[in-house]
Design a protein around this motif. Structure first.
Motif, PDB file in Angstrom:
ATOM      1  N   SER A 183       0.475  -1.076   0.098  1.00 49.91           N
ATOM      2  CA  SER A 183      -0.022   0.186   0.275  1.00 49.91           C
ATOM      3  C   SER A 183       1.036   1.078   0.204  1.00 49.91           C
ATOM      4  N   CYS A 184       0.038   2.356  -0.653  1.00 51.86           N
ATOM      5  CA  CYS A 184       1.247   3.778  -0.706  1.00 51.86           C
ATOM      6  C   CYS A 184       1.300   4.224   0.460  1.00 51.86           C
ATOM      7  N   CYS A 187      -0.752   8.060   2.168  1.00 53.06           N
ATOM      8  CA  CYS A 187      -1.936   7.727   2.035  1.00 53.06           C
ATOM      9  C   CYS A 187      -2.393   6.092   2.567  1.00 53.06           C
ATOM     10  N   GLU A 192       1.043   1.084  -4.034  1.00 55.93           N
ATOM     11  CA  GLU A 192       1.806   2.429  -4.535  1.00 55.93           C
ATOM     12  C   GLU A 192       2.287   1.852  -5.767  1.00 55.93           C
ATOM     13  N   HIS A 196      -0.574   5.967  -9.129  1.00 57.24           N
ATOM     14  CA  HIS A 196      -1.277   6.220  -7.541  1.00 57.24           C
ATOM     15  C   HIS A 196       0.312   7.696  -7.214  1.00 57.24           C
ATOM     16  N   ILE A 197       0.646   7.364  -7.092  1.00 58.12           N
ATOM     17  CA  ILE A 197       2.609   8.412  -6.417  1.00 58.12           C
ATOM     18  C   ILE A 197       2.228   9.883  -7.539  1.00 58.12           C
ATOM     19  N   GLU A 200      -2.830   9.852  -8.102  1.00 62.87           N
ATOM     20  CA  GLU A 200      -3.862   9.616  -7.353  1.00 62.87           C
ATOM     21  C   GLU A 200      -4.299   9.790  -5.970  1.00 62.87           C
ATOM     22  N   CYS A 201      -2.582  10.114  -5.127  1.00 63.99           N
ATOM     23  CA  CYS A 201      -2.919   9.571  -4.094  1.00 63.99           C
ATOM     24  C   CYS A 201      -3.552  10.744  -3.142  1.00 63.99           C
ATOM     25  N   GLN A 202      -4.685  10.597  -2.342  1.00 58.76           N
ATOM     26  CA  GLN A 202      -5.223  12.175  -2.339  1.00 58.76           C
ATOM     27  C   GLN A 202      -4.296  12.780  -1.160  1.00 58.76           C
ATOM     28  N   LYS A 203      -3.516  12.222   0.021  1.00 58.27           N
ATOM     29  CA  LYS A 203      -2.655  13.263   0.730  1.00 58.27           C
ATOM     30  C   LYS A 203      -1.252  14.412  -0.218  1.00 58.27           C
TER      31      LYS A 203
END
Length: 374
Positions: A183-184, A187, A192, A196-197, A200-203
């Motif tokens: 997992s990422c 977040c 990961e 995503h990096i 797409e990562c909400q944080k």
């Protein structure tokens, strides 16, 4: 000694093993000085020759760069030292008439079939050799190399990064079969992956994606708009600080401001709004940097999202023409098939690479930050 002779102190001497100076360890500083001097001497001699441009590049690649390549992965070079050697090469080429003082630096290192001159950069060469050495050691079946590999290679920061940090967790788990949490690391909400990096990562969305990448792409456009319409701007786009409102007799430019309408709209905040007063024309400019495989779909969505706003602006401000300009650059540098069409409508003379550069620099910063998180 038995005969009274005094043995010379070994710490004050040195010997060569396979061309590398050693005593109780590798003499990195002395070796780097020797390599730099020999590299510079060879480059200078090549440039003094009467070879044509293509053969000069080939000679530097084979005759001069090979001096640095030989000790790559053994001699501990710093990034600044390697960059300085590349700068020295370009200065010498300019001095001897092999490179124009204002010639594009990137083109010098591009492959010939891509329109470049195919010079092999010292920094790129050393990094490629280090990566190759790492792969060889990690794949080796020799017992001695296996033992050395575990105890020493992974302690080296560069090798440690290439084996652990740079490989994404999803890749390590799914492809290499490692027993890790995929997992990422930021977040923890999704796998990961590269996509995503970087997109797409909400944080990372509000700060890194927006401030580090998206806003810099928009800043280039705003900077060029100021140049076109005669507003005050800085000399460089990256030092430019967009004003919320700029207005003259001919034009009004809004930066990241919501547009008040009689009807409540979900999408009412373009990044840049340009109102051309004489022609009664309004441009809603909205750059974005989604992941490369989604740029076409996101571009279409952006145009659809602003349909209601276009109608309201035309009605309230009595505009003859209102147009949405979606300037989309993929997080890894791709552009849409309609990219040139949108750029031409802006009439700013911006080449694609002027917007790709801040996007890619932003992506690189995001990746470095994420990979620093263990």
């Amino acid at each position: 000694m038995p005969d009274g002779a005094v043995m010379r102190n070994a710490e004050e001497s040195r010997y060569k093993y396979l061309g590398v100076l050693e005593v109780d360890g590798i003499k990195h500083d002395q070796m780097k000085d020797q390599v730099k001097k020999e590299y510079t001497r060879r480059v200078r001699n090549i440039l003094k020759s009467k070879l044509n441009g293509g053969n000069i590049i080939s000679a530097i690649n084979s005759r001069a760069v090979s001096v640095v390549r030989y000790g790559a992965g053994i001699i501990k070079w710093t990034k600044n030292e390697l960059e300085e050697m590349d700068r020295k090469t370009r200065k010498l080429m300019t001095m001897y008439g092999a490179q124009h003082p204002k010639a594009d630096v990137d083109r010098l290192y591009l492959k010939r079939y891509d329109g470049g001159r195919d010079l092999l950069g010292v920094e790129d060469c050393v990094q490629a050799e280090v990566n190759s050495l790492d792969k060889y050691l990690c794949a080796s079946e020799e017992n001695m190399l296996k033992e050395v590999n575990i105890s020493s290679i992974l302690e080296n920061k560069k090798h440690g990064q290439s084996r652990e940090d740079i490989q994404k967790r999803n890749l390590r788990k799914r492809v290499y079969g490692e027993d890790i949490d995929s997992s990422c690391r930021v977040c923890g909400a999704a796998e990961e992956t590269v996509a995503h990096i970087v997109s797409e990562c909400q944080k990372l969305a509000q700060k890194e994606y927006k401030e580090v990448r998206h806003d810099n792409v928009a800043k280039v456009i705003h900077w060029k708009l100021c140049e076109k319409w005669g507003f005050e701007k800085s000399d460089k786009w990256y030092t430019h600080k967009p004003e919320k409102v700029l207005e003259s007799n001919e034009c009004k430019i809004l930066w990241d401001l919501p547009i008040q309408t009689d009807k409540t709209l979900e999408h009412n905040r373009p990044d840049i709004t340009v109102i051309e007063k004489k022609s009664k024309k309004c441009l809603l400019i909205d750059p974005a940097c989604p992941f490369d495989t989604r740029i076409e779909r996101k571009e279409e969505e952006k145009c659809n999202n602003y349909c209601d706003l276009k109608y309201e602006i035309a009605r309230m401000w009595r505009m003859k023409e209102v147009e949405v300009i979606p300037v989309f650059v993929g997080a890894l540098g791709s552009v849409t098939k309609d990219f040139e069409k949108w750029i031409q409508k802006l009439d700013l003379g911006i080449a694609a690479e002027k917007l790709q550069k801040p996007c890619l620099l932003g992506t690189a910063r995001i990746i470095r930050k994420v990979l620093d998180i263990k």
